[in-house]
Design a protein around this motif. Structure first.
Motif, PDB file in Angstrom:
ATOM      1  N   ASP A   1       0.814  -1.211   0.000  1.00  0.00           N
ATOM      2  CA  ASP A   1       0.000   0.000   0.000  1.00  0.00           C
ATOM      3  C   ASP A   1       0.853   1.269   0.000  1.00  0.00           C
ATOM      4  O   ASP A   1       0.356   2.366  -0.291  1.00  0.00           O
ATOM      5  CB  ASP A   1      -0.933   0.008   1.214  1.00  0.00           C
ATOM      6  CG  ASP A   1      -0.161  -0.102   2.519  1.00  0.00           C
ATOM      7  OD1 ASP A   1       0.801  -0.912   2.580  1.00  0.00           O
ATOM      8  OD2 ASP A   1      -0.504   0.610   3.483  1.00  0.00           O
ATOM      9  N   GLN A   2       2.152   1.142   0.350  1.00  0.00           N
ATOM     10  CA  GLN A   2       3.043   2.302   0.373  1.00  0.00           C
ATOM     11  C   GLN A   2       3.810   2.469  -0.935  1.00  0.00           C
ATOM     12  O   GLN A   2       4.621   3.406  -1.064  1.00  0.00           O
ATOM     13  CB  GLN A   2       4.055   2.149   1.526  1.00  0.00           C
ATOM     14  CG  GLN A   2       3.440   2.155   2.907  1.00  0.00           C
ATOM     15  CD  GLN A   2       2.768   3.489   3.206  1.00  0.00           C
ATOM     16  OE1 GLN A   2       3.314   4.545   2.921  1.00  0.00           O
ATOM     17  NE2 GLN A   2       1.566   3.424   3.752  1.00  0.00           N
ATOM     18  N   LEU A   3       3.596   1.580  -1.916  1.00  0.00           N
ATOM     19  CA  LEU A   3       4.406   1.609  -3.131  1.00  0.00           C
ATOM     20  C   LEU A   3       4.214   2.899  -3.927  1.00  0.00           C
ATOM     21  O   LEU A   3       5.187   3.487  -4.415  1.00  0.00           O
ATOM     22  CB  LEU A   3       4.069   0.388  -4.001  1.00  0.00           C
ATOM     23  CG  LEU A   3       4.909   0.218  -5.277  1.00  0.00           C
ATOM     24  CD1 LEU A   3       6.381   0.114  -4.930  1.00  0.00           C
ATOM     25  CD2 LEU A   3       4.453  -1.003  -6.066  1.00  0.00           C
ATOM     26  N   GLU A   4       2.962   3.346  -4.067  1.00  0.00           N
ATOM     27  CA  GLU A   4       2.706   4.536  -4.875  1.00  0.00           C
ATOM     28  C   GLU A   4       3.385   5.791  -4.301  1.00  0.00           C
ATOM     29  O   GLU A   4       4.105   6.498  -5.026  1.00  0.00           O
ATOM     30  CB  GLU A   4       1.200   4.753  -5.019  1.00  0.00           C
ATOM     31  CG  GLU A   4       0.821   5.995  -5.818  1.00  0.00           C
ATOM     32  CD  GLU A   4       1.351   5.958  -7.246  1.00  0.00           C
ATOM     33  OE1 GLU A   4       1.632   7.041  -7.793  1.00  0.00           O
ATOM     34  OE2 GLU A   4       1.492   4.844  -7.801  1.00  0.00           O
ATOM     35  N   PRO A   5       3.193   6.125  -2.999  1.00  0.00           N
ATOM     36  CA  PRO A   5       3.884   7.323  -2.483  1.00  0.00           C
ATOM     37  C   PRO A   5       5.407   7.188  -2.530  1.00  0.00           C
ATOM     38  O   PRO A   5       6.114   8.190  -2.727  1.00  0.00           O
ATOM     39  CB  PRO A   5       3.377   7.446  -1.044  1.00  0.00           C
ATOM     40  CG  PRO A   5       2.789   6.124  -0.703  1.00  0.00           C
ATOM     41  CD  PRO A   5       2.293   5.542  -1.982  1.00  0.00           C
ATOM     42  N   ILE A   6       5.923   5.970  -2.364  1.00  0.00           N
ATOM     43  CA  ILE A   6       7.374   5.805  -2.401  1.00  0.00           C
ATOM     44  C   ILE A   6       7.899   5.982  -3.821  1.00  0.00           C
ATOM     45  O   ILE A   6       8.975   6.562  -4.027  1.00  0.00           O
ATOM     46  CB  ILE A   6       7.771   4.437  -1.803  1.00  0.00           C
ATOM     47  CG1 ILE A   6       7.611   4.513  -0.278  1.00  0.00           C
ATOM     48  CG2 ILE A   6       9.194   4.053  -2.175  1.00  0.00           C
ATOM     49  CD1 ILE A   6       7.891   3.226   0.446  1.00  0.00           C
ATOM     50  N   LEU A   7       7.155   5.523  -4.822  1.00  0.00           N
ATOM     51  CA  LEU A   7       7.569   5.782  -6.205  1.00  0.00           C
ATOM     52  C   LEU A   7       7.582   7.277  -6.502  1.00  0.00           C
ATOM     53  O   LEU A   7       8.449   7.776  -7.230  1.00  0.00           O
ATOM     54  CB  LEU A   7       6.630   5.049  -7.173  1.00  0.00           C
ATOM     55  CG  LEU A   7       6.810   3.529  -7.272  1.00  0.00           C
ATOM     56  CD1 LEU A   7       5.702   2.924  -8.131  1.00  0.00           C
ATOM     57  CD2 LEU A   7       8.181   3.185  -7.857  1.00  0.00           C
ATOM     58  N   ARG A   8       6.628   8.020  -5.919  1.00  0.00           N
ATOM     59  CA  ARG A   8       6.632   9.480  -6.112  1.00  0.00           C
ATOM     60  C   ARG A   8       7.848  10.111  -5.429  1.00  0.00           C
ATOM     61  O   ARG A   8       8.454  11.051  -5.953  1.00  0.00           O
ATOM     62  CB  ARG A   8       5.330  10.084  -5.568  1.00  0.00           C
ATOM     63  CG  ARG A   8       4.107   9.782  -6.425  1.00  0.00           C
ATOM     64  CD  ARG A   8       2.962  10.745  -6.120  1.00  0.00           C
ATOM     65  NE  ARG A   8       2.523  10.632  -4.727  1.00  0.00           N
ATOM     66  CZ  ARG A   8       1.558   9.829  -4.303  1.00  0.00           C
ATOM     67  NH1 ARG A   8       0.918   9.059  -5.187  1.00  0.00           N
ATOM     68  NH2 ARG A   8       1.211   9.795  -3.035  1.00  0.00           N
ATOM     69  N   ASN A   9       8.203   9.590  -4.245  1.00  0.00           N
ATOM     70  CA  ASN A   9       9.413  10.096  -3.572  1.00  0.00           C
ATOM     71  C   ASN A   9      10.659   9.803  -4.397  1.00  0.00           C
ATOM     72  O   ASN A   9      11.592  10.611  -4.457  1.00  0.00           O
ATOM     73  CB  ASN A   9       9.547   9.469  -2.186  1.00  0.00           C
ATOM     74  CG  ASN A   9       8.496   9.971  -1.219  1.00  0.00           C
ATOM     75  OD1 ASN A   9       7.825  10.972  -1.486  1.00  0.00           O
ATOM     76  ND2 ASN A   9       8.333   9.281  -0.109  1.00  0.00           N
ATOM     77  N   MET A  10      10.695   8.613  -5.029  1.00  0.00           N
ATOM     78  CA  MET A  10      11.815   8.292  -5.916  1.00  0.00           C
ATOM     79  C   MET A  10      11.895   9.299  -7.068  1.00  0.00           C
ATOM     80  O   MET A  10      12.975   9.761  -7.447  1.00  0.00           O
ATOM     81  CB  MET A  10      11.658   6.880  -6.476  1.00  0.00           C
ATOM     82  CG  MET A  10      11.853   5.761  -5.480  1.00  0.00           C
ATOM     83  SD  MET A  10      11.634   4.145  -6.299  1.00  0.00           S
ATOM     84  CE  MET A  10      11.952   3.043  -4.926  1.00  0.00           C
ATOM     85  N   ALA A  11      10.748   9.629  -7.626  1.00  0.00           N
ATOM     86  CA  ALA A  11      10.721  10.578  -8.744  1.00  0.00           C
ATOM     87  C   ALA A  11      11.265  11.938  -8.317  1.00  0.00           C
ATOM     88  O   ALA A  11      12.005  12.592  -9.065  1.00  0.00           O
ATOM     89  CB  ALA A  11       9.297  10.710  -9.279  1.00  0.00           C
TER      90      ALA A  11
END
Length: 756
Positions: free
Chosen positions: A240-250
């Motif tokens: 469930d945390q994958l989407e916000p973490i991908l945004r942090n990676m970006a």
């Protein structure tokens, strides 16, 4: 990097070598700041470093890690502590040096250049771009510096967490990265959820890859492994945390360099299925503000746009209309930075915008050459692998592209262009690189090169200049004076030798009077004594124009700067300085008062003494007390004319009586024969209607004559002892006996000072 407790301490031999190196560096660091290059202390102290870091004493690089109060050699601490090691560590750490690698063979001049950098304040060094950038600009090759950045933030974490960071990053930097354990995954979940900390993690990975001499491809591959490893760990443990973490990676990759960004984009098709998918997902989540930040960050770093940035921008934003909108966002971000406050920013941004929106190499790169260019990286690797050139030939080739050689070629090219370019418009366009080159040369202390370029500009603004060039040269000089030029000069004044300072003076005089204001501004805030002294010398060199700066300096809140204003007034001289000096007599700082009084004495005219008398007569009680307190501290022969003037001109009646008495007592204390006549006049002066005051003044004058005790003073007392005035006789007789007794003792014992 903390010391590895599992490793044993350094062997006695290595401990001794590290200790000797630290002691030699500390001694030499003090010497290069205090003494000129020709002083014997320079050769002695630097010679110790050279001998200990040259073959056969040092045959392989010496890699030293820097902690706030300790040095580690190959990760191990010395067997015994030493104060010199702690002091050198503090000095290096203050300049944000995290690691220093010493290569064998550095000569005296190379070490002196490095230690002069250490001698500058850490604030000045950071303001000029940091010690790593300055050292690279100078062209130093015997030392490699690793500057502390985000890596230091990570190392300052708790010991256990720092160790985990080291293991995780080391794993990503290896091509056969292992799976993460539970502790590492738990930490990554915490860090990946914080955009700022994730940026620190990316910066640490970049720093460690750079320190291990990894190329762009290897660095990008490590970054892709990191993104993929974190994404897989999050997908398994907290999907469930994958989407916000991908945004942090970006957001984090938005701080990459254009080279790494282009390499990462190119690896979308070569990184394997998982790597390709992760990179694509991260790039897809790069928002407009993130891409604008990517552009702004790299424009600020480079001071302009580059072709690699343009290529990366076009790859990220294919749509031309969309690119214009993002450039507007990037413009606002750059405008709020120090670069946006610099002169000529609008012109700079116009060039950046044109390059980023219309960049294309198709007009000057053929298809065939493009194919050759694409294969250049692979071919370079092959050449490196099979190279059989001898080391001396390779070193000779490298020397031709050393920083110093490139700077010399830049200077020659610019001087030739300034000489041969006849078109006024093109000559005007040269002013921007000329100003930038002068500022860079002053930043690294190449005053001779800066002077050559500045002299050309100054010549064009003079009577012998070309009409079409005069206005362009004048604007360039104004831009120099209003830019960081003076800050760069001031940063070197405390440590350069007299020959270099002479070149600085010639440079400033060549640029002209527009520098007087910045000089005075720098002097008004300067705290270092040697720097103030040299700034003062520069102002004096400007003559009457420099004299105009005194008004600004004498109002400084710094007493040392106000004393400098007095020094300038004394150097420029003349009665015009008297009003300013009189105002400074009422200064709140006693030392400033004394310096102002000494300056008046140096003028030494009746007009000067008259100004002082008026200050005593018309001033407040507090002002008179301050002036007399300064006068009372004067004990040299220059003060005799002043005290004689006071005795002859100041009214001994009323509130000025203490001043009159102080002048008489001071003439006696100076033992100067030049004061005898004034004391004689005071001895015979008096009013019958004020017998007590008259007796007091005559007694003081007779006592002063007895203290002077010269033959002339004793003769005056003898005449007074036989005077027709009973008051004069009463004052003179006891002092005459005392003076004669002192004279006899002095004649019998020539080496003993007379006692009167």
């Amino acid at each position: 990097m903390a010391a590895d407790e599992s490793l044993s301490p350094l062997a006695p031999e290595d401990t001794g070598r590290l200790t000797a190196f630290a002691r030699a560096c500390k001694a030499a660091a003090r010497a290069v700041v205090l003494y000129p290059p020709s002083h014997p202390a320079i050769a002695t102290t630097l010679g110790r470093i050279v001998s200990s870091t040259a073959p056969p004493a040092l045959t392989s690089p010496l890699k030293i890690s820097v902690l706030p109060n300790a040095l580690l050699l190959d990760g191990r601490a010395p067997a015994r502590p030493d104060e010199a090691i702690a002091e050198l560590a503090a000095l290096l750490h203050d300049h944000l040096i995290g690691e220093i690698t010493v290569h064998p063979g550095g000569d005296i001049e190379a070490w002196r250049s490095f230690l002069l950098l250490l001698g500058r304040s850490s604030g000045d060094v950071r303001a000029d771009g940091g010690i790593s950038r300055l050292w690279t600009t100078i062209g130093g090759r015997h030392l490699e510096l690793r500057e502390i950045d985000y890596s230091e933030v990570l190392r300052d974490r708790a010991g256990g967490q720092a160790a985990v960071w080291e293991r995780v990053i080391a794993s990503w930097l290896q091509s056969d990265a292992r799976d993460l354990d539970e502790e590492e995954i738990r930490m990554l979940l915490g860090i990946a959820g914080d955009p700022r900390q994730f940026q620190e993690l990316v910066a640490e990975l970049d720093a460690q890859a750079t320190s291990s001499n990894a190329g762009v491809s290897a660095k990008t591959a490590a970054l892709v492994r990191m993104l993929r490893g974190i994404a897989e760990a999050v997908a398994r443990t907290a999907p469930d945390q994958l989407e916000p973490i991908l945004r942090n990676m970006a957001m984090a990759v938005g701080r990459l360099s254009p080279d790494v960004m282009l390499e990462m984009l190119s690896q979308r098709s070569t990184a394997g299925a998982e790597g390709q998918r992760v990179v694509g997902e991260v790039v897809r989540r790069m928002s407009d503000p993130t891409i604008a930040t990517f552009v702004a960050h790299n424009v600020i770093e480079e001071g302009t746009s580059t072709d690699r940035l343009a290529q990366a921008f076009h790859a990220l934003v294919p749509d031309e209309i969309h690119r214009h909108r993002l450039l507007a966002l990037a413009h606002d971000e750059v405008a709020s930075s120090p670069l946006g406050q610099a002169a000529g920013f609008d012109s700079l941004w116009t060039n950046v915008s044109e390059m980023l929106t219309s960049y294309s190499d198709s007009s000057f790169v053929s298809d065939e050459y493009g194919r050759e260019l694409s294969g250049a990286r692979t071919q370079a690797i092959e050449v490196e692998r099979v190279s059989d050139d001898p080391p001396d030939r390779i070193n000779a080739w490298l020397a031709t592209v050393a920083i110093s050689e490139v700077r010399a070629l830049d200077l020659t090219l610019l001087l030739d262009l300034l000489r041969i370019e006849q078109d006024a418009v093109r000559w005007r366009d040269l002013m921007r690189p000329i100003v930038a080159q002068i500022e860079d040369q002053l930043l690294v202390g190449d005053f001779e090169a800066a002077q050559q370029l500045a002299t050309v500009l100054a010549t064009e603004t003079g009577p012998n200049g070309t009409s079409g060039r005069k206005s362009s040269a004048a604007r360039a000089i104004e831009q120099l004076a209003s830019g960081p030029m003076m800050r760069h000069i001031v940063s070197h004044l405390a440590i350069i030798d007299e020959a270099q300072f002479g070149r600085v003076k010639e440079l400033c005089l060549a640029i002209g009077n527009v520098l007087v204001g910045p000089l005075a501004e720098a002097l008004s805030t300067e705290e270092r004594g040697r720097t103030r002294e040299r700034l003062t010398a520069l102002l004096i060199a400007f003559g009457a124009t420099g004299r105009q700066t005194v008004e600004r300096l004498k109002g400084s809140s710094n007493p040392a700067v106000r004393r400098t204003a007095i020094y300038l007034l004394r150097e420029f001289g003349g009665k015009d300085a008297l009003p300013d000096l009189t105002m400074l007599l009422d200064d709140s700082e006693s030392q400033v008062q004394r310096e102002a009084l000494r300056a008046i004495l140096d003028i030494g005219t009746d007009a000067a003494y008259s100004v002082l008398q008026r200050a005593l007569v018309s001033g407040t009680a507090q002002s008179r007390e301050a002036i007399m307190r300064s006068i009372a501290l004067l004990r040299d022969e220059r003060a005799t004319p002043l005290f004689a003037y006071i005795v002859g001109h100041v009214d001994h009646r009323g509130p000025l009586l203490p001043i009159y008495l102080t002048a008489i007592e001071s003439l006696g204390a100076l033992h100067d024969p030049a004061g005898v006549q004034a004391l004689k006049d005071a001895l015979h002066r008096g009013e019958w209607w004020a017998p007590r005051r008259t007796a007091r003044l005559r007694a003081a004058a007779a006592d002063a004559l007895a203290r002077v005790a010269t033959p002339e003073a004793i003769s005056v007392l003898r005449e007074a002892a036989e005077s027709r005035s009973r008051g004069v006789r009463s004052a003179a007789k006891p002092q005459l006996a005392r003076a004669e007794r002192g004279a006899r003792v002095a004649a019998e014992h020539p080496l003993r000072p007379p006692t009167v």
